[in-house]
Design a protein around this motif. Structure first.
Motif, mmCIF file in Angstrom:
data_model
loop_
_atom_site.group_PDB
_atom_site.id
_atom_site.type_symbol
_atom_site.label_atom_id
_atom_site.label_comp_id
_atom_site.label_asym_id
_atom_site.label_seq_id
_atom_site.Cartn_x
_atom_site.Cartn_y
_atom_site.Cartn_z
ATOM 1 N N HIS A 1 0.836 -1.192 0.000
ATOM 2 C CA HIS A 1 0.000 0.000 0.000
ATOM 3 C C HIS A 1 0.879 1.254 0.000
ATOM 4 O O HIS A 1 1.816 1.367 0.799
ATOM 5 C CB HIS A 1 -0.904 -0.016 1.225
ATOM 6 C CG HIS A 1 -2.065 0.905 1.124
ATOM 7 N ND1 HIS A 1 -1.966 2.251 1.378
ATOM 8 C CD2 HIS A 1 -3.349 0.676 0.769
ATOM 9 C CE1 HIS A 1 -3.140 2.811 1.206
ATOM 10 N NE2 HIS A 1 -4.002 1.880 0.832
ATOM 11 N N PRO A 2 0.591 2.218 -0.892
ATOM 12 C CA PRO A 2 1.462 3.408 -0.987
ATOM 13 C C PRO A 2 1.573 4.176 0.323
ATOM 14 O O PRO A 2 2.667 4.655 0.673
ATOM 15 C CB PRO A 2 0.778 4.249 -2.076
ATOM 16 C CG PRO A 2 -0.030 3.277 -2.866
ATOM 17 C CD PRO A 2 -0.465 2.221 -1.915
ATOM 18 N N GLU A 3 0.477 4.290 1.058
ATOM 19 C CA GLU A 3 0.531 5.039 2.313
ATOM 20 C C GLU A 3 1.432 4.348 3.329
ATOM 21 O O GLU A 3 2.193 5.009 4.058
ATOM 22 C CB GLU A 3 -0.879 5.194 2.886
ATOM 23 C CG GLU A 3 -0.920 5.983 4.193
ATOM 24 C CD GLU A 3 -2.322 6.089 4.750
ATOM 25 O OE1 GLU A 3 -2.453 6.520 5.909
ATOM 26 O OE2 GLU A 3 -3.283 5.741 4.034
ATOM 27 N N LEU A 4 1.386 3.024 3.373
ATOM 28 C CA LEU A 4 2.244 2.298 4.296
ATOM 29 C C LEU A 4 3.712 2.432 3.916
ATOM 30 O O LEU A 4 4.588 2.487 4.788
ATOM 31 C CB LEU A 4 1.847 0.826 4.335
ATOM 32 C CG LEU A 4 0.520 0.488 5.015
ATOM 33 C CD1 LEU A 4 0.231 -0.997 4.909
ATOM 34 C CD2 LEU A 4 0.523 0.931 6.461
ATOM 35 N N VAL A 5 3.994 2.476 2.614
ATOM 36 C CA VAL A 5 5.378 2.653 2.170
ATOM 37 C C VAL A 5 5.917 4.003 2.632
ATOM 38 O O VAL A 5 7.034 4.107 3.164
ATOM 39 C CB VAL A 5 5.473 2.523 0.641
ATOM 40 C CG1 VAL A 5 6.893 2.819 0.164
ATOM 41 C CG2 VAL A 5 5.060 1.121 0.200
ATOM 42 N N LEU A 6 5.143 5.061 2.445
ATOM 43 C CA LEU A 6 5.580 6.389 2.871
ATOM 44 C C LEU A 6 5.770 6.435 4.386
ATOM 45 O O LEU A 6 6.720 7.047 4.881
ATOM 46 C CB LEU A 6 4.573 7.444 2.426
ATOM 47 C CG LEU A 6 4.429 7.642 0.911
ATOM 48 C CD1 LEU A 6 3.412 8.734 0.617
ATOM 49 C CD2 LEU A 6 5.765 7.988 0.273
ATOM 50 N N ARG A 7 4.881 5.786 5.113
ATOM 51 C CA ARG A 7 5.014 5.776 6.572
ATOM 52 C C ARG A 7 6.254 5.013 7.009
ATOM 53 O O ARG A 7 6.933 5.408 7.971
ATOM 54 C CB ARG A 7 3.759 5.176 7.194
ATOM 55 C CG ARG A 7 2.551 6.102 7.150
ATOM 56 C CD ARG A 7 1.294 5.387 7.603
ATOM 57 N NE ARG A 7 1.449 4.806 8.924
ATOM 58 C CZ ARG A 7 0.515 4.040 9.504
ATOM 59 N NH1 ARG A 7 -0.615 3.796 8.855
ATOM 60 N NH2 ARG A 7 0.718 3.540 10.702
ATOM 61 N N ALA A 8 6.576 3.917 6.330
ATOM 62 C CA ALA A 8 7.786 3.172 6.672
ATOM 63 C C ALA A 8 9.034 4.010 6.387
ATOM 64 O O ALA A 8 9.994 4.015 7.182
ATOM 65 C CB ALA A 8 7.825 1.862 5.896
ATOM 66 N N GLU A 9 9.044 4.709 5.252
ATOM 67 C CA GLU A 9 10.192 5.560 4.925
ATOM 68 C C GLU A 9 10.324 6.695 5.934
ATOM 69 O O GLU A 9 11.439 7.040 6.371
ATOM 70 C CB GLU A 9 10.031 6.108 3.513
ATOM 71 C CG GLU A 9 10.099 5.035 2.443
ATOM 72 C CD GLU A 9 9.884 5.580 1.046
ATOM 73 O OE1 GLU A 9 9.977 4.801 0.089
ATOM 74 O OE2 GLU A 9 9.615 6.804 0.911
ATOM 75 N N GLN A 10 9.212 7.295 6.333
ATOM 76 C CA GLN A 10 9.265 8.364 7.329
ATOM 77 C C GLN A 10 9.709 7.829 8.682
ATOM 78 O O GLN A 10 10.386 8.538 9.440
ATOM 79 C CB GLN A 10 7.900 9.040 7.440
ATOM 80 C CG GLN A 10 7.528 9.875 6.226
ATOM 81 C CD GLN A 10 6.175 10.544 6.374
ATOM 82 O OE1 GLN A 10 5.400 10.239 7.286
ATOM 83 N NE2 GLN A 10 5.862 11.458 5.467
ATOM 84 N N ALA A 11 9.339 6.582 8.994
ATOM 85 C CA ALA A 11 9.784 5.995 10.262
ATOM 86 C C ALA A 11 11.293 5.816 10.281
ATOM 87 O O ALA A 11 11.947 6.050 11.305
ATOM 88 C CB ALA A 11 9.076 4.658 10.490
#
Length: 345
Positions: free
Chosen positions: A3-13
Motif C-alpha cells: 500500500h502506498p501510504e504504508l510505504v511512505l510511513r515506513a520511509e518516514q519511520a
C-alpha cells in the motif's frame, strides 16, 4: 504489492528514527537512499548518511537544521524534520522499518521488469506457468506502486486521523470493548504477547478487523520483530491486500484509524491476561450451548428417537423352559415302635 501510504510511513519511520538517533544508521547500512520511493525521502536519507562524515559531532537537536540546509527541499525545513522525528516510532526498531522499505523497493523492481517484458513481447506467454501467473498478478497490482516525481511536495508526516468535535459515538457491547482492551494492551505492551498468544486462539475475537489485528500481532511477535502500530498494520495488509481496512466503526459519520485508537487507549498492565481468560470462558460456554442446542434439535427431529407406544417383540429361537427345582422336603420322621406289655390272662 504494498500500500502506498504504508510505504511512505515506513520511509518516514526510518528517517525519523535516524533523526532521533543517528547512530542507528549502523543497523541499516544495507539500505541505500535509492530504495526510497519518494524523492524527498531519498534526498533526506542521503543527507543523513553524508552528515555522519561531514558533521560527526552534530547533536540530535541541531541535526534538523543541518539536514534542511543541505537538502534545500521546498517544504522540508527544520520544523518539518522535527515533526518527522516526533512522529517516528522507537529508534531501536529502525531495522524493521528498513526491512519494509527494502521489501517495497523489491516489489517495485519486479513490477518494473514485468512492464518491460510486456512492452518488448506483448501477448507472449512464458514456458513456465508459475512465472506466467506471477507476471499476471504483478500486472493486476502494479497500479498501486507509489511512484513519486521529483517535483512532488514532501509528504506530510503521518498523523492518525482524529475525531472531530461533535461526532456521535456508537457504543459497542461489553464483549467488543473487552476485545479492544486486550488488543490495546498487547499493542502497547508487547511483552504480554508471548504469554497470551500461546493459548488465546484468534477465533475468540470478532471476525473482521479485531481478529486480523490479533493475528498480525502474534505473527509479528513470533518473527521476533517489534510490535507497534506500523509493523502490525503492515502485516495486516500482507494478510489480505484486497480487503485492507484496519478500521472499526465507532461513530456514525467517520471511521478513525483503529490501530491509532488502540495505541492511545488507556490500559492497565496485566489486564490482558485476565480479560483473555474471560473471553475464552465465554467463547467455550457459547460453543457448548450451541452444540447442545444443535444436538437436542437433531434428536427431536429424528424419527427413530421417538418413543413407541407398544413393543411387539417376536423371537424365532425356541425358549428353553426351565423347571423350578423341587422344594426340599424335611426328612421323614421315624416312628418309634410302641412296646406292648405281655399280659397273660
Amino acid at each position: 504489492m504494498t500500500h502506498p501510504e504504508l510505504v511512505l510511513r515506513a520511509e518516514q519511520a526510518v528517517i525519523g528514527a535516524a533523526l532521533r538517533d543517528r547512530q542507528r544508521l549502523d543497523d541499516i547500512a544495507y539500505l541505500t537512499p535509492d530504495r526510497m520511493a519518494h524523492p524527498t525521502h531519498r534526498a533526506l536519507m542521503a543527507a543523513l548518511i553524508e552528515s555522519r562524515t561531514s558533521a560527526p559531532t552534530a547533536s540530535a537537536a541541531h541535526l534538523p537544521e543541518l539536514i534542511a540546509q543541505r537538502t534545500a527541499i521546498s517544504g522540508a525545513n527544520a520544523d518539518y524534520l522535527r515533526r518527522l522525528a516526533d512522529a517516528a516510532p522507537q529508534p531501536r526498531n529502525i531495522a524493521s522499518y528498513a526491512r519494509m522499505v527494502q521489501e517495497a523497493a523489491v516489489r517495485r523492481d519486479l513490477a518494473l521488469h514485468v512492464d518491460r517484458l510486456r512492452t518488448t513481447a506483448p501477448g507472449l506467454r512464458g514456458p513456465d506457468p508459475v512465472l506466467d501467473r506471477l507476471a499476471q498478478a504483478m500486472r493486476r497490482t502494479e497500479q498501486t506502486v507509489p511512484v513519486a516525481r521529483i517535483n512532488e511536495p514532501a509528504p506530510a508526516p503521518y498523523e492518525p486521523r482524529a475525531r472531530t468535535s461533535g461526532e456521535q459515538e456508537v457504543r459497542v457491547d461489553v464483549r467488543l470493548e473487552r476485545q479492544d482492551a486486550v488488543l490495546a494492551e498487547l499493542l502497547q505492551h508487547p511483552e504480554q504477547v508471548r504469554e497470551v498468544g500461546s493459548w488465546l486462539y484468534p477465533e475468540v475475537f470478532e471476525e473482521g478487523p479485531r481478529r486480523e489485528v490479533y493475528e498480525a500481532i502474534v505473527v509479528v511477535a513470533e518473527r521476533g520483530e517489534p510490535v507497534d502500530q506500523l509493523t502490525v498494520e503492515w502485516e495486516v495488509y500482507q494478510q489480505d491486500p484486497q480487503a485492507y481496512e484496519v478500521t472499526v466503526e465507532v461513530n456514525v459519520e467517520e471511521r478513525p484509524d483503529y490501530l491509532a485508537r488502540l495505541a492511545a487507549t488507556a490500559v492497565v498492565v496485566g489486564t490482558a491476561i485476565d480479560l483473555s481468560g474471560e473471553m475464552m470462558a465465554d467463547d467455550i460456554r457459547t460453543k457448548l450451548a450451541t452444540d447442545f442446542a444443535n444436538t437436542a434439535d437433531v434428536t427431536a427431529r429424528t424419527p427413530a428417537a421417538e418413543p413407541k407406544t407398544s413393543l411387539d417383540v417376536r423371537t424365532t429361537t425356541p425358549t428353553v423352559r426351565v423347571e423350578p427345582a423341587p422344594l426340599l422336603q424335611p426328612p421323614p420322621v421315624q416312628q418309634t415302635p410302641t412296646i406292648q406289655p405281655n399280659v397273660r390272662p
